[in-house]
Motif scaffolding. Structure first.
Motif, PDB file in Angstrom:
ATOM      1  N   LYS A   1       4.769  -3.725  -8.116  1.00  0.00           N
ATOM      2  CA  LYS A   1       4.283  -2.723  -7.159  1.00  0.00           C
ATOM      3  C   LYS A   1       3.525  -1.564  -7.800  1.00  0.00           C
ATOM      4  CE  LYS A   1       8.612  -0.153  -6.671  1.00  0.00           C
ATOM      5  NZ  LYS A   1       9.671   0.214  -5.740  1.00  0.00           N
TER       6      LYS A   1
ATOM      7  N   TRP B   1       0.427   4.144  -3.681  1.00  0.00           N
ATOM      8  CA  TRP B   1       1.594   4.239  -2.796  1.00  0.00           C
ATOM      9  C   TRP B   1       1.220   4.230  -1.320  1.00  0.00           C
ATOM     10  CZ3 TRP B   1       6.208   2.945  -3.991  1.00  0.00           C
ATOM     11  CH2 TRP B   1       6.628   3.028  -5.311  1.00  0.00           C
TER      12      TRP B   1
ATOM     13  N   MET C   1       0.487   0.697  -0.380  1.00  0.00           N
ATOM     14  CA  MET C   1       1.722  -0.089  -0.321  1.00  0.00           C
ATOM     15  C   MET C   1       2.509   0.226   0.954  1.00  0.00           C
ATOM     16  SD  MET C   1       1.666  -2.090  -2.947  1.00  0.00           S
ATOM     17  CE  MET C   1       3.306  -2.623  -3.400  1.00  0.00           C
TER      18      MET C   1
ATOM     19  N   HIS D   1       3.484  -2.410   3.915  1.00  0.00           N
ATOM     20  CA  HIS D   1       4.857  -2.518   4.422  1.00  0.00           C
ATOM     21  C   HIS D   1       4.875  -2.363   5.943  1.00  0.00           C
ATOM     22  CE1 HIS D   1       9.114  -2.048   4.916  1.00  0.00           C
ATOM     23  NE2 HIS D   1       8.968  -0.806   5.339  1.00  0.00           N
TER      24      HIS D   1
ATOM     25  N   PRO E   1       8.447  -0.474  -0.238  1.00  0.00           N
ATOM     26  CA  PRO E   1       8.185  -0.167  -1.647  1.00  0.00           C
ATOM     27  C   PRO E   1       9.006   1.020  -2.168  1.00  0.00           C
ATOM     28  CG  PRO E   1       6.378   0.611  -0.299  1.00  0.00           C
ATOM     29  CD  PRO E   1       7.306  -0.141   0.608  1.00  0.00           C
TER      30      PRO E   1
ATOM     31  N   SER F   1       9.377  -4.185  -8.184  1.00  0.00           N
ATOM     32  CA  SER F   1       8.571  -5.147  -7.441  1.00  0.00           C
ATOM     33  C   SER F   1       8.939  -5.091  -5.968  1.00  0.00           C
ATOM     34  CB  SER F   1       8.795  -6.567  -7.987  1.00  0.00           C
ATOM     35  OG  SER F   1      10.156  -6.930  -7.859  1.00  0.00           O
ATOM     36  N   VAL F   2       8.105  -5.691  -5.148  1.00  0.00           N
ATOM     37  CA  VAL F   2       8.363  -5.812  -3.711  1.00  0.00           C
ATOM     38  C   VAL F   2       8.433  -7.293  -3.379  1.00  0.00           C
ATOM     39  CG1 VAL F   2       7.312  -3.629  -2.994  1.00  0.00           C
ATOM     40  CG2 VAL F   2       5.885  -5.678  -3.200  1.00  0.00           C
TER      41      VAL F   2
END
Length: 85
Positions: free
Chosen positions: A31, A35, A38, A42, A50, A56-57
């Motif tokens: 990840k 941000w 991410m 999500h 995250p 990691s995701v």
């Protein structure tokens, strides 16, 4: 800076395929991306939250499928020969 967030999300999801790996939980990806991007991925249901201590995701089934497709679309060798969308 103003930019096309949907396109950045698409490229980031494609790059997550590059760093993906399987583990007992499923397909994971490192990840180390922006941000905000991410968080959007999500919210779209492509990756796990995250905001965790994990490095990691987990990619959802849809996230794994789209990540693979987008990687091939943007970076696959077939696109150089006109064989990819």
């Amino acid at each position: 800076m103003d930019y096309d967030r949907d396109r950045v999300d698409e490229i980031t999801l494609a790059l997550l395929w590059l760093t993906s790996f399987k583990d007992p939980v499923g397909v994971r990806a490192w990840k180390g991306q922006d941000w905000d991007t991410m968080e959007r991925l999500h919210a779209k249901g492509f990756i796990s939250d995250p905001k965790s201590k994990a490095k990691s995701v987990v990619l959802s089934e849809e996230g794994e499928r789209r990540s693979r497709e987008l990687f091939d679309k943007h970076f696959g060798l077939g696109r150089l020969h006109g064989n990819s969308g």
